[in-house]
Design a protein around this motif. Structure first.
Motif, PDB file in Angstrom:
ATOM      1  N   ARG A   1       0.803  -1.218  -0.013  1.00 52.20           N
ATOM      2  CA  ARG A   1      -0.171  -0.080  -0.235  1.00 52.20           C
ATOM      3  C   ARG A   1       0.799   1.195   0.047  1.00 52.20           C
ATOM      4  O   ARG A   1       2.113   1.266   0.734  1.00 52.20           O
ATOM      5  CB  ARG A   1      -0.717  -0.157   1.331  1.00 52.20           C
ATOM      6  CG  ARG A   1      -1.913  -0.982   1.298  1.00 52.20           C
ATOM      7  CD  ARG A   1      -2.929  -0.413   0.005  1.00 52.20           C
ATOM      8  NE  ARG A   1      -4.174  -1.212   0.147  1.00 52.20           N
ATOM      9  CZ  ARG A   1      -5.131  -1.055   1.151  1.00 52.20           C
ATOM     10  NH1 ARG A   1      -4.671  -0.714   2.255  1.00 52.20           N
ATOM     11  NH2 ARG A   1      -6.022  -1.663   1.135  1.00 52.20           N
ATOM     12  N   SER A   2       0.258   2.380  -0.636  1.00 51.43           N
ATOM     13  CA  SER A   2       1.064   3.648  -0.376  1.00 51.43           C
ATOM     14  C   SER A   2       0.150   4.478   0.204  1.00 51.43           C
ATOM     15  O   SER A   2      -1.015   4.562   0.227  1.00 51.43           O
ATOM     16  CB  SER A   2       1.254   4.194  -2.033  1.00 51.43           C
ATOM     17  OG  SER A   2       1.613   5.508  -2.046  1.00 51.43           O
ATOM     18  N   VAL A   3       0.839   5.172   1.270  1.00 49.83           N
ATOM     19  CA  VAL A   3       0.174   5.724   2.394  1.00 49.83           C
ATOM     20  C   VAL A   3       0.841   7.131   2.658  1.00 49.83           C
ATOM     21  O   VAL A   3       2.100   7.024   2.794  1.00 49.83           O
ATOM     22  CB  VAL A   3       0.076   4.943   3.628  1.00 49.83           C
ATOM     23  CG1 VAL A   3      -0.621   6.006   4.826  1.00 49.83           C
ATOM     24  CG2 VAL A   3      -0.642   3.649   3.674  1.00 49.83           C
ATOM     25  N   GLN A   4       0.022   8.143   2.669  1.00 47.89           N
ATOM     26  CA  GLN A   4       0.676   9.523   2.634  1.00 47.89           C
ATOM     27  C   GLN A   4       0.925   9.885   4.055  1.00 47.89           C
ATOM     28  O   GLN A   4       0.344   9.416   5.100  1.00 47.89           O
ATOM     29  CB  GLN A   4      -0.233  10.693   2.283  1.00 47.89           C
ATOM     30  CG  GLN A   4       0.265  11.959   2.220  1.00 47.89           C
ATOM     31  CD  GLN A   4       1.221  12.212   1.172  1.00 47.89           C
ATOM     32  OE1 GLN A   4       1.185  11.676   0.006  1.00 47.89           O
ATOM     33  NE2 GLN A   4       2.368  13.024   1.345  1.00 47.89           N
ATOM     34  N   VAL A   5       2.485  10.246   4.299  1.00 49.68           N
ATOM     35  CA  VAL A   5       2.982  10.424   5.601  1.00 49.68           C
ATOM     36  C   VAL A   5       3.019  12.043   5.621  1.00 49.68           C
ATOM     37  O   VAL A   5       3.513  12.562   4.707  1.00 49.68           O
ATOM     38  CB  VAL A   5       4.088  10.005   5.928  1.00 49.68           C
ATOM     39  CG1 VAL A   5       4.738  10.206   7.238  1.00 49.68           C
ATOM     40  CG2 VAL A   5       4.428   8.369   5.681  1.00 49.68           C
TER      41      VAL A   5
ATOM     42  N   ARG B   1       2.752  11.925  10.877  1.00 50.46           N
ATOM     43  CA  ARG B   1       1.390  11.094  10.915  1.00 50.46           C
ATOM     44  C   ARG B   1       1.025  10.666   9.667  1.00 50.46           C
ATOM     45  O   ARG B   1       1.199  11.010   8.527  1.00 50.46           O
ATOM     46  CB  ARG B   1       0.194  12.239  11.665  1.00 50.46           C
ATOM     47  CG  ARG B   1       0.572  12.568  13.032  1.00 50.46           C
ATOM     48  CD  ARG B   1      -0.491  13.623  13.337  1.00 50.46           C
ATOM     49  NE  ARG B   1      -0.280  14.062  14.505  1.00 50.46           N
ATOM     50  CZ  ARG B   1      -1.095  13.953  15.564  1.00 50.46           C
ATOM     51  NH1 ARG B   1      -2.357  13.507  15.320  1.00 50.46           N
ATOM     52  NH2 ARG B   1      -0.668  14.422  16.650  1.00 50.46           N
ATOM     53  N   MET B   2       0.501   9.434   9.954  1.00 55.73           N
ATOM     54  CA  MET B   2      -0.293   8.892   8.464  1.00 55.73           C
ATOM     55  C   MET B   2      -1.423   8.173   9.050  1.00 55.73           C
ATOM     56  O   MET B   2      -1.989   7.855  10.240  1.00 55.73           O
ATOM     57  CB  MET B   2       0.651   7.810   8.042  1.00 55.73           C
ATOM     58  CG  MET B   2       1.095   6.729   8.854  1.00 55.73           C
ATOM     59  SD  MET B   2       2.360   5.885   7.968  1.00 55.73           S
ATOM     60  CE  MET B   2       2.115   4.278   9.015  1.00 55.73           C
ATOM     61  N   ASN B   3      -2.380   8.093   8.159  1.00 53.33           N
ATOM     62  CA  ASN B   3      -3.752   7.136   8.311  1.00 53.33           C
ATOM     63  C   ASN B   3      -3.600   5.762   7.832  1.00 53.33           C
ATOM     64  O   ASN B   3      -3.241   5.415   6.721  1.00 53.33           O
ATOM     65  CB  ASN B   3      -4.807   8.017   7.645  1.00 53.33           C
ATOM     66  CG  ASN B   3      -5.121   8.961   8.387  1.00 53.33           C
ATOM     67  OD1 ASN B   3      -5.035   9.290   9.688  1.00 53.33           O
ATOM     68  ND2 ASN B   3      -5.423  10.391   7.657  1.00 53.33           N
ATOM     69  N   LEU B   4      -4.037   4.711   8.524  1.00 55.44           N
ATOM     70  CA  LEU B   4      -4.043   3.408   8.083  1.00 55.44           C
ATOM     71  C   LEU B   4      -5.374   3.174   7.498  1.00 55.44           C
ATOM     72  O   LEU B   4      -6.478   3.638   7.804  1.00 55.44           O
ATOM     73  CB  LEU B   4      -3.947   2.465   9.250  1.00 55.44           C
ATOM     74  CG  LEU B   4      -2.491   2.409   9.941  1.00 55.44           C
ATOM     75  CD1 LEU B   4      -2.786   1.483  11.015  1.00 55.44           C
ATOM     76  CD2 LEU B   4      -1.487   1.876   8.931  1.00 55.44           C
TER      77      LEU B   4
END
Length: 99
Positions: free
Chosen positions: A11-15, A20-23
């Motif tokens: 998965r690509s998740v924005q940091v 902070r990041m959202n799962l």
């Protein structure tokens, strides 16, 4: 069609700048996280593994299971030994008061 169960997923998740990041919701559901919670991040030379404390505890118990003597609880056995020693010490102390 092949099942995706057990296969690694990327998965690509924005940091954010503050870290902070959202799962994604489906990842939280797969981890058993309902609402707020804590996760364990394990970093090694290959990257980061994200898991829950419950999963880590289940894994530790599974790894220790082969060493568990005869299905007995080591903690219960330890506590029983301590109680016997305390009772023995108490009897010995009462005997010293008499003599």
């Amino acid at each position: 069609m092949e099942s995706d169960v057990g296969k690694p997923q990327q998965r690509s998740v924005q940091v954010a700048e503050n870290g902070r990041m959202n799962l994604p919701a489906d990842v939280r559901r797969a981890l058993g996280l309902n609402g707020a919670g804590r996760v364990i991040l394990t970093q090694d030379e290959n990257g980061v593994i994200l898991t829950t404390a419950d999963h880590a505890l289940r894994r530790a118990r599974a790894l220790a299971a082969p060493y568990k003597p005869g299905g007995r609880s080591v903690v219960d056995e330890f506590l029983s030994d301590r109680r016997e020693e305390a009772a023995h010490d108490g009897n010995r102390d009462r005997g010293a008061d008499r003599g």
